[in-house]
Enzyme design. Structure first.
Site, PDB file in Angstrom:
ATOM      1  CG  HIS A 232      -2.031  -0.987   1.204  1.00  0.00           C
ATOM      2  ND1 HIS A 232      -1.801  -2.337   1.308  1.00  0.00           N
ATOM      3  CD2 HIS A 232      -3.380  -0.862   1.095  1.00  0.00           C
ATOM      4  CE1 HIS A 232      -2.952  -2.990   1.281  1.00  0.00           C
ATOM      5  NE2 HIS A 232      -3.920  -2.128   1.135  1.00  0.00           N
TER       6      HIS A 232
ATOM      7  CD  GLU B 107     -11.871  -6.342   2.676  1.00  0.00           C
ATOM      8  OE1 GLU B 107     -11.074  -5.715   1.950  1.00  0.00           O
ATOM      9  OE2 GLU B 107     -12.047  -6.078   3.868  1.00  0.00           O
TER      10      GLU B 107
ATOM     11  CB  CYS C 142     -14.688   1.501   1.662  1.00  0.00           C
ATOM     12  SG  CYS C 142     -14.059   2.018   3.245  1.00  0.00           S
TER      13      CYS C 142
ATOM     14  CB  CYS D 206     -10.920   1.743   5.110  1.00  0.00           C
ATOM     15  SG  CYS D 206     -11.755   0.169   5.214  1.00  0.00           S
ATOM     16  CB  CYS D 207     -15.943   1.709   6.733  1.00  0.00           C
ATOM     17  SG  CYS D 207     -15.647   0.286   5.668  1.00  0.00           S
TER      18      CYS D 207
END
Lengths: 662, 662
Positions: free
Chosen positions: A146, A328, A346, A424-425
């Site tokens: 990432h 996911e 997300c 993240c959400c």
């Protein structure tokens, strides 16, 4: 009319968004959530990245930066993408300050930016995991680590904060980093011919290009997109170069394969949404950006294919996407299990953003319809009504006992969670709420498109004129939307009003004169073209009957079932209103609905009641698991639907969107 | 009448099984499968353990023993429980030789036993993984390493082979090992106070006790059962002693918790079937054995609680058990998803064996009903009709595209597999088939119970008399079962004929005289008590109407659906007969059935046809995923059911047991 884009033989006619600071939202529905974002979520995020949340694992996110900046000692802690938590906070702050100045918040942000500046390496690199923990492995595991994803979130934050404050420092840090990335990646010899495992930097570079005008960033964004899926596979090569090692704990399983990363084909050849859903839509956002900016028809066609595949075959009725928790990910056409769903918040945020970009290229209501559905159902449903807990996974059917006791459903939670290790959400909801003003209108040379019906005031530049629009509405509860137009001088332009696909009948009056909609409707927008003058008033009535929605028969999970929708809101049954064993409830075909606004329930909602039937679990079934000669018996039973977004704000219980029809 | 067992205030009235060699099966249905077991599966197993299967990962199972025996060099390869593959082969050989002598097969077995003897350590220990690979870790990871499990399978093999051949060598090896285990484990100070992670040795020690008469083995079996679930937790202690390390690759995840191992409570306190399904039923088998032998009413009551929980709340209509692939486990009451099922073949084998043991304690037809259902549906369905491929997982609903593309369903296979790395299911089917004669009859002092209707001849000892029974039947296809009785002298006893729960009407004639069943039926058996003499003939008619089975309304997966059953056979729809999209097929409540024997289809089966309806996927749905005003349209459609056990013997396609009712 053909697609505007394709019709223009390479000349683009792309609508623009309205600067966020030009849109003031004052809406009975959304203002509450936006206030929560400013007053609850952003402050909570700030406490979180400062490790001040009681009983929570410390985030260490800001501490990592302070250590990298040399003003504190210690070791890196957190996920490999922990830096992005700071960027996500900063981006939300940037959006919020554009509409709601807050000197104290700005001071905090400036302090953070000072730390980032100190943490940045002389070459421009900025990522605390690789600065502190594995400096020798910079860029060596793009699939999993990432690095560019984190860079992208920082660029987005920098742009938002710069737009809010006009302070260049954060933009300079971002550009220095982006310049370094541009020197490192690209088609030229000696550069890395690769891309990130998690798309994000592509769309962020595009934003950086738009704010700086530096074409290098646009080119790099396009390069990352076009390199993706090229042979030989970049991630495979890095895997071999690393001696077939993952060097990050909890990395991405290689057996998930290339579709997980959307590297199974060059992006222009991809025809279905495959793999990790958030990555897919983030990729699509960048594809749409670059296509619109460069007039790349082929790239735009690829966007459309992916769009069509998602919305016609792989999207839940709530605007959720991602049918499995494993990776996911998307699975296959029409595979939309309601209880095994992923439907990450997300991913719906990304879908709404993708829709918004498509809308700027092609003003078709299908994009706004999906954006609206995602916003009013999954995205807002991702947050509790007090702003203090969040869903990662957004199921359409929940039995709490199954979530607890059937491990294949452990990812589905019957109640929202405080925060997440992988956070993240919540920030994605926050940035959507704080930037909501951007999605209401789009504008091109002669038309203002009204995509969402949200109360407030907007100043819109159109051919050297400044048009002010004021929306007043109780949407999504009431059918009437009043729009007042203010101009300095009389001006001819088209005001395009979206007629949503769920609306069977719309009426428009301009200054109390009925306007014939049918002849003026183009791509789902009623095009009101006239000489506008100050104080013109439009009244739009969008009929909101209660709809019995059906799914395509190929959707196995929904066969024989019906979902209730009113306006943009999908409804559901909750145990709190209907008792347990919701699967025993049937909705007869002939039953009629009663609706009513209940101001005391769940922040004020339109409730829908109807006469249903309930399967009787009779005495015949005592000590029987299977039997023959077992005709079902039903009893009448009043059933009560509430909007899906409002579920799980009371006691833990069952919920279902799709109800059996009898 | 009360339970025989509970009624006897500690005095047991336990029925016996008939020695396998006394039962000759000559049955139109089963003889084919039994022949496959002897002529295809056992020889294939032999090739497999000798590493002679082309294109397959070598098993290395016999090689490990030869290396441990010192007659070959090399390293251990395979699973930690690889030894059990040899035992499972040997056990099947033992059963097979009891009814079908085969000198060549016996020679191979004798050679293997010679190797085992050489491999056994002087102290009696015999496990090639720990002999060859980690001698220092013997007994140090009972939770994961299957040491006692492997021992158990060897004991079972030894007993079966000894029963077939009367050769003591293998029994001596087994006893030497069991003696060593008995010296190592137990309540006494200095011994290990523990048990195996996978129950098996308990039931095997019981068999060893029965054949040797050595009570030490019975006591050890009971000790293992009673120690299970004691505090402090044995596996936790070993985990700490090992420094919190798993030392076997692919070990059992500790986060699965104690229920996975059935160590969450002492076995006598367990009231529901929790964790790994095979382990649960293997545990129950031993509990029933020990309870019956020792008159332990408390232990028997625990068996009954677990039995009731399984068959009333956690069993598929096909006799499958285990609702999730994660941990191959039970989940919770009424959680029986058809497409996410595990339903391991081995678990149904264990359930049938458990039922058989319960039947010997309490002659109630519910035990035989479940045994029959497991045998005729899941167990036999676990093997292809050519005996060359096998199911591990036995789904009740399959969409091959989902198995391939939705990773949460990867464990469900639409076609049987050649063999498995963990080769438990094929040998479990083989031993069931080769020992089938054991389950047909049970006998106590004055009653012969006929539990299964399978053609053939049995010699049964009853009060010093030798009774011969000959069954002639086309069961499960035809309703008539003819039983001829042969005795040397006239003798009074009860012949108890099971009236299955699926049978709405049964008729019995003795020597052409109708017998009133109702007044003679006890616990599901028609008790024909008379003075029997040679050539008495009973004709039993078990009506086999086509039954519309329903599941308890609490089974969410089956709501609104119906399953078709005829006799013991559960039926299903297959794509080969009904086209794809089986979910679009409805069975109207009023539709009638036509049945007919098709000798050319799937080895000869009764096919069931009926007029169904098919949902029309009309043009309205082109480019639509969701819509309102979408009344369903149906067209008449002939649908064809085949027995579930016979599915997946043609092209890969969809299958479903439960069909929507309209």
């Amino acid at each position: 009319m053909k697609d505007l884009f394709e019709n223009s033989s390479g000349l683009r006619k792309v609508a623009k968004e309205i600067p966020l600071s030009n849109v003031k939202i004052k809406d009975n529905f959304w203002s509450h959530y936006r206030k929560l974002a400013r007053e609850v979520v952003i402050p909570y995020q700030w406490e979180a990245i400062n490790d001040r949340i009681p009983d929570a694992e410390p985030s260490h996110a800001l501490k990592n930066f302070r250590i990298a900046a040399g003003i504190e000692t210690g070791e890196f802690h957190g996920m490999v993408f922990q830096d992005s938590d700071v960027s996500k906070w900063l981006e939300a702050v940037g959006f919020s300050l554009q509409t709601h100045p807050d000197p104290e918040l700005e001071k905090n942000a400036d302090d953070v930016i000072d730390i980032l500046e100190m943490a940045q390496r002389p070459d421009g690199y900025l990522n605390t995991y690789f600065i502190l923990k594995e400096p020798e492995n910079r860029w060596r595991n793009l699939a999993e680590c990432h690095e560019l994803y984190c860079a992208g979130h920082f660029f987005e934050a920098a742009v938002a904060y710069y737009n809010a404050t006009n302070k260049r420092k954060v933009l300079d840090i971002a550009c220095k980093f982006a310049d370094y990335i541009s020197d490192t990646f690209g088609p030229e010899e000696g550069k890395i011919h690769g891309y990130d495992g998690h798309e994000e930097v592509e769309l962020a570079l595009f934003k950086l290009y738009k704010v700086t005008g530096n074409k290098k960033y646009l080119n790099l964004s396009k390069y990352f997109l076009d390199e993706r899926g090229a042979e030989p596979d970049f991630f495979d090569m890095q895997w071999e170069e690393r001696g077939r090692k993952d060097f990050w704990q909890g990395g991405v399983k290689r057996e998930w394969g290339k579709t997980y990363f959307q590297t199974h084909l060059p992006v222009r050849q991809q025809e279905s949404a495959e793999g990790h859903a958030v990555r897919v839509v983030y990729m699509c956002m960048a594809m749409a950006d670059v296509a619109a900016e460069t007039g790349d028809v082929e790239l735009f066609k690829a966007c459309k294919k992916l769009w069509k595949n998602i919305i016609l075959k792989r999207m839940y009725i709530t605007g959720g996407i991602g049918s499995t928790s494993i990776g996911e990910s998307f699975t296959f056409d029409y595979d939309l299990p309601n209880d095994m769903v992923y439907g990450e918040t997300c991913a719906s945020v990304g879908l709404a953003f993708f829709a918004h970009r498509m809308l700027m290229i092609e003003p078709k209501s299908e994009y706004a319809d999906v954006m609206e559905s995602a916003l009013y159902n999954t995205i807002i449903g991702g947050m509790a009504q007090d702003g203090k807990s969040f869903f990662y996974v957004n199921p359409l059917e929940v039995n709490p006992e199954a979530c607890e006791k059937n491990p294949t459903k452990h990812h589905v939670k019957p109640r929202r969670q405080k925060w997440f290790t992988c956070a993240c959400c919540p920030p994605n909801i926050t940035r959507t709420l704080t930037s909501l003003g951007q999605y209401i209108y789009t504008v091109n040379e002669e038309t203002i498109y009204t995509n969402l019906y949200i109360g407030g005031e907007a100043s819109i530049s159109l051919a050297d004129n400044e048009i002010k629009l004021i929306q007043e509405t109780d949407y999504p509860w009431k059918e009437e939307i009043k729009i007042k137009v203010f101009t300095e001088e009389e001006i001819k332009f088209t005001l395009a009003l979206r007629i949503p696909s769920w609306c069977p009948e719309a009426k428009i009056k301009v200054n109390n004169q009925v306007v014939d909609i049918e002849e003026r409707t183009l791509n789902g927008y009623a095009m009101i073209n006239r000489e506008w003058k100050a104080s013109d008033e439009i009244v739009l009535i969008l009929k909101m009957p209660i709809l019995r929605m059906k799914a395509n028969p190929l959707v196995r999970a929904d066969i024989g079932k019906v979902a209730i929708q009113r306006g943009p809101l999908v409804y559901c049954l909750e145990e709190a209103d209907n008792g347990s064993n919701l699967h025993e409830i049937y909705l007869p075909k002939e039953s009629t609905f009663e609706e009513g606004f209940d101001s005391n329930l769940l922040g004020g909602i339109v409730v829908i009641n109807t006469e249903g039937k309930r399967l009787v679990n009779s005495e015949k079934w005592v000590n029987k698991l299977y039997r023959y000669e077992a005709e079902e018996e039903y009893i009448p039973s009043t059933i009560k639907f509430i909007p899906y977004y409002a579920w799980a704000n009371r006691n833990v219980g069952e919920m279902t969107v799709w109800v059996r029809e009898l």
